[in-house]
Design a protein around this motif. Structure first.
Motif, PDB file in Angstrom:
ATOM      1  N   ARG A  98       0.809  -1.222   0.000  1.00  0.00           N
ATOM      2  CA  ARG A  98       0.000   0.000   0.000  1.00  0.00           C
ATOM      3  C   ARG A  98       0.844   1.275   0.000  1.00  0.00           C
ATOM      4  N   PRO A  99       1.885   1.409   0.840  1.00  0.00           N
ATOM      5  CA  PRO A  99       2.668   2.656   0.803  1.00  0.00           C
ATOM      6  C   PRO A  99       3.327   2.910  -0.552  1.00  0.00           C
ATOM      7  N   VAL A 100       3.790   1.853  -1.216  1.00  0.00           N
ATOM      8  CA  VAL A 100       4.413   2.001  -2.539  1.00  0.00           C
ATOM      9  C   VAL A 100       3.359   2.439  -3.551  1.00  0.00           C
ATOM     10  N   TYR A 101       2.185   1.833  -3.495  1.00  0.00           N
ATOM     11  CA  TYR A 101       1.110   2.227  -4.411  1.00  0.00           C
ATOM     12  C   TYR A 101       0.726   3.690  -4.195  1.00  0.00           C
ATOM     13  N   TYR A 102       0.647   4.124  -2.955  1.00  0.00           N
ATOM     14  CA  TYR A 102       0.297   5.521  -2.680  1.00  0.00           C
ATOM     15  C   TYR A 102       1.351   6.475  -3.219  1.00  0.00           C
ATOM     16  N   GLU A 103       2.624   6.105  -3.148  1.00  0.00           N
ATOM     17  CA  GLU A 103       3.677   6.931  -3.746  1.00  0.00           C
ATOM     18  C   GLU A 103       3.465   7.054  -5.258  1.00  0.00           C
ATOM     19  N   LEU A 104       3.128   5.925  -5.900  1.00  0.00           N
ATOM     20  CA  LEU A 104       2.889   5.952  -7.347  1.00  0.00           C
ATOM     21  C   LEU A 104       1.638   6.748  -7.678  1.00  0.00           C
ATOM     22  N   ALA A 105       0.587   6.597  -6.871  1.00  0.00           N
ATOM     23  CA  ALA A 105      -0.650   7.342  -7.120  1.00  0.00           C
ATOM     24  C   ALA A 105      -0.397   8.845  -7.032  1.00  0.00           C
ATOM     25  N   GLU A 106       0.434   9.249  -6.090  1.00  0.00           N
ATOM     26  CA  GLU A 106       0.771  10.670  -5.979  1.00  0.00           C
ATOM     27  C   GLU A 106       1.489  11.154  -7.236  1.00  0.00           C
ATOM     28  N   LEU A 107       2.394  10.345  -7.777  1.00  0.00           N
ATOM     29  CA  LEU A 107       3.075  10.703  -9.022  1.00  0.00           C
ATOM     30  C   LEU A 107       2.085  10.758 -10.188  1.00  0.00           C
ATOM     31  N   ALA A 108       1.113   9.850 -10.195  1.00  0.00           N
ATOM     32  CA  ALA A 108       0.129   9.805 -11.283  1.00  0.00           C
ATOM     33  C   ALA A 108      -0.740  11.063 -11.311  1.00  0.00           C
ATOM     34  N   LEU A 109      -0.961  11.661 -10.161  1.00  0.00           N
ATOM     35  CA  LEU A 109      -1.779  12.877 -10.114  1.00  0.00           C
ATOM     36  C   LEU A 109      -1.145  14.015 -10.905  1.00  0.00           C
ATOM     37  N   ALA A 110       0.161  13.969 -11.077  1.00  0.00           N
ATOM     38  CA  ALA A 110       0.873  15.016 -11.818  1.00  0.00           C
ATOM     39  C   ALA A 110       0.892  14.762 -13.321  1.00  0.00           C
ATOM     40  N   VAL A 111       0.440  13.587 -13.760  1.00  0.00           N
ATOM     41  CA  VAL A 111       0.464  13.241 -15.179  1.00  0.00           C
ATOM     42  C   VAL A 111      -0.742  13.860 -15.870  1.00  0.00           C
ATOM     43  N   THR A 112      -0.517  14.501 -17.030  1.00  0.00           N
ATOM     44  CA  THR A 112      -1.612  15.156 -17.747  1.00  0.00           C
ATOM     45  C   THR A 112      -2.287  14.236 -18.753  1.00  0.00           C
ATOM     46  N   GLU A 113      -1.691  13.086 -19.056  1.00  0.00           N
ATOM     47  CA  GLU A 113      -2.276  12.160 -20.005  1.00  0.00           C
ATOM     48  C   GLU A 113      -3.543  11.530 -19.416  1.00  0.00           C
ATOM     49  N   SER A 114      -4.385  11.041 -20.314  1.00  0.00           N
ATOM     50  CA  SER A 114      -5.574  10.313 -19.877  1.00  0.00           C
ATOM     51  C   SER A 114      -5.539   8.955 -20.548  1.00  0.00           C
ATOM     52  N   PRO A 115      -5.636   7.866 -19.816  1.00  0.00           N
ATOM     53  CA  PRO A 115      -5.859   7.816 -18.377  1.00  0.00           C
ATOM     54  C   PRO A 115      -4.596   8.167 -17.607  1.00  0.00           C
ATOM     55  N   ALA A 116      -4.799   8.568 -16.356  1.00  0.00           N
ATOM     56  CA  ALA A 116      -3.666   8.893 -15.493  1.00  0.00           C
ATOM     57  C   ALA A 116      -2.823   7.639 -15.286  1.00  0.00           C
ATOM     58  N   GLY A 117      -1.539   7.844 -15.198  1.00  0.00           N
ATOM     59  CA  GLY A 117      -0.659   6.696 -15.020  1.00  0.00           C
ATOM     60  C   GLY A 117       0.718   7.115 -14.580  1.00  0.00           C
ATOM     61  N   ILE A 118       1.614   6.166 -14.656  1.00  0.00           N
ATOM     62  CA  ILE A 118       2.997   6.342 -14.217  1.00  0.00           C
ATOM     63  C   ILE A 118       3.923   6.135 -15.406  1.00  0.00           C
ATOM     64  N   TRP A 119       4.815   7.092 -15.633  1.00  0.00           N
ATOM     65  CA  TRP A 119       5.864   6.919 -16.627  1.00  0.00           C
ATOM     66  C   TRP A 119       7.055   6.225 -15.970  1.00  0.00           C
ATOM     67  N   SER A 120       7.597   5.240 -16.661  1.00  0.00           N
ATOM     68  CA  SER A 120       8.855   4.641 -16.230  1.00  0.00           C
ATOM     69  C   SER A 120       9.514   3.984 -17.423  1.00  0.00           C
ATOM     70  N   ASP A 121      10.774   4.274 -17.615  1.00  0.00           N
ATOM     71  CA  ASP A 121      11.574   3.680 -18.685  1.00  0.00           C
ATOM     72  C   ASP A 121      10.933   3.884 -20.057  1.00  0.00           C
ATOM     73  N   GLY A 122      10.323   5.061 -20.258  1.00  0.00           N
ATOM     74  CA  GLY A 122       9.757   5.421 -21.553  1.00  0.00           C
ATOM     75  C   GLY A 122       8.357   4.909 -21.836  1.00  0.00           C
ATOM     76  N   VAL A 123       7.692   4.303 -20.862  1.00  0.00           N
ATOM     77  CA  VAL A 123       6.350   3.736 -21.062  1.00  0.00           C
ATOM     78  C   VAL A 123       5.399   4.335 -20.028  1.00  0.00           C
ATOM     79  N   LEU A 124       4.179   4.669 -20.462  1.00  0.00           N
ATOM     80  CA  LEU A 124       3.140   5.131 -19.549  1.00  0.00           C
ATOM     81  C   LEU A 124       2.302   3.929 -19.133  1.00  0.00           C
ATOM     82  N   PHE A 125       2.226   3.685 -17.828  1.00  0.00           N
ATOM     83  CA  PHE A 125       1.449   2.572 -17.279  1.00  0.00           C
ATOM     84  C   PHE A 125       0.216   3.138 -16.586  1.00  0.00           C
ATOM     85  N   PRO A 126      -0.983   2.948 -17.168  1.00  0.00           N
ATOM     86  CA  PRO A 126      -2.212   3.458 -16.542  1.00  0.00           C
ATOM     87  C   PRO A 126      -2.445   2.810 -15.177  1.00  0.00           C
TER      88      PRO A 126
END
Length: 189
Positions: free
Chosen positions: A156-184
């Motif tokens: 859960r703490p790791v997921y919450y860290e990622l969710a916080e990063l996802a809030l800053a992403v402007t793409e839809s759907p919101a997701g996490i960028w890592s190693d050149g890939v957006l993961f919704p």
């Protein structure tokens, strides 16, 4: 006998160094072994990551890390402990591993995220280790692919860290960028 696969800690290491350490682990080639099935191991990995044998927890972390090196998931979804001479089934309540810590470098599309696993392994989220949120009977489960069909559920703490990063992403759907890939971070069907 000293442990041949001591845990990798993320603290203070660059992601490139973590990748190097992961490559040097020289894990057994369980994907090439095809021994006969020998039955059930009497072992289980609980949802919280505790390994059990015949109803008792395995209290030696080095022992569970050793077992984790010979673990794989079969195409039918069963988890197996595999050696060159035998294959034993092991029950897994959720996923074989848990992602318990996170390290991040860069921002936006240039961001890279490393996850430390309860097995002492590390993966960098990206094409080789994609991140997904899957539907389960207990609700959405954020997971990262590890190796040999195995996954790690994010603590859960790791997921919450990622969710916080996802809030800053402007793409839809919101997701996490890592190693050149957006993961919704939306559950996949």
């Amino acid at each position: 006998m000293p442990e041949s696969h001591p845990p990798i800690t993320l603290r203070g290491l660059a992601i490139a160094e973590l990748e190097r350490l992961a490559r040097e682990r020289a894990l057994p080639p369980v994907e090439r072994w095809d021994p006969p099935f020998c039955g059930h191991s009497g072992m289980r990995i609980a949802r919280d990551g505790t390994w059990w044998h015949q109803g008792s927890p395995i209290d030696r972390p080095a022992m569970t890390r050793l077992f984790a090196t010979v673990l794989r998931r079969e195409p039918d979804g069963r988890h197996m402990l595999v050696t060159p001479v035998e294959k034993l089934e092991i029950d897994v309540d959720a996923t074989a591993f848990r992602a318990v810590e996170m390290s991040r470098e860069g921002d936006g599309k240039h961001q890279r995220i490393a996850l430390g696993l309860d097995s002492g392994d590390v993966v960098v989220v990206g094409p080789q280790h994609p991140l997904a949120v899957v539907h389960t009977a207990t609700g959405p489960s954020p997971r990262v692919a590890v190796r040999h069909g195995l996954e790690a559920e994010l603590a859960r703490p790791v997921y919450y860290e990622l969710a916080e990063l996802a809030l800053a992403v402007t793409e839809s759907p919101a997701g996490i960028w890592s190693d050149g890939v957006l993961f919704p971070l939306e559950p996949r069907p």
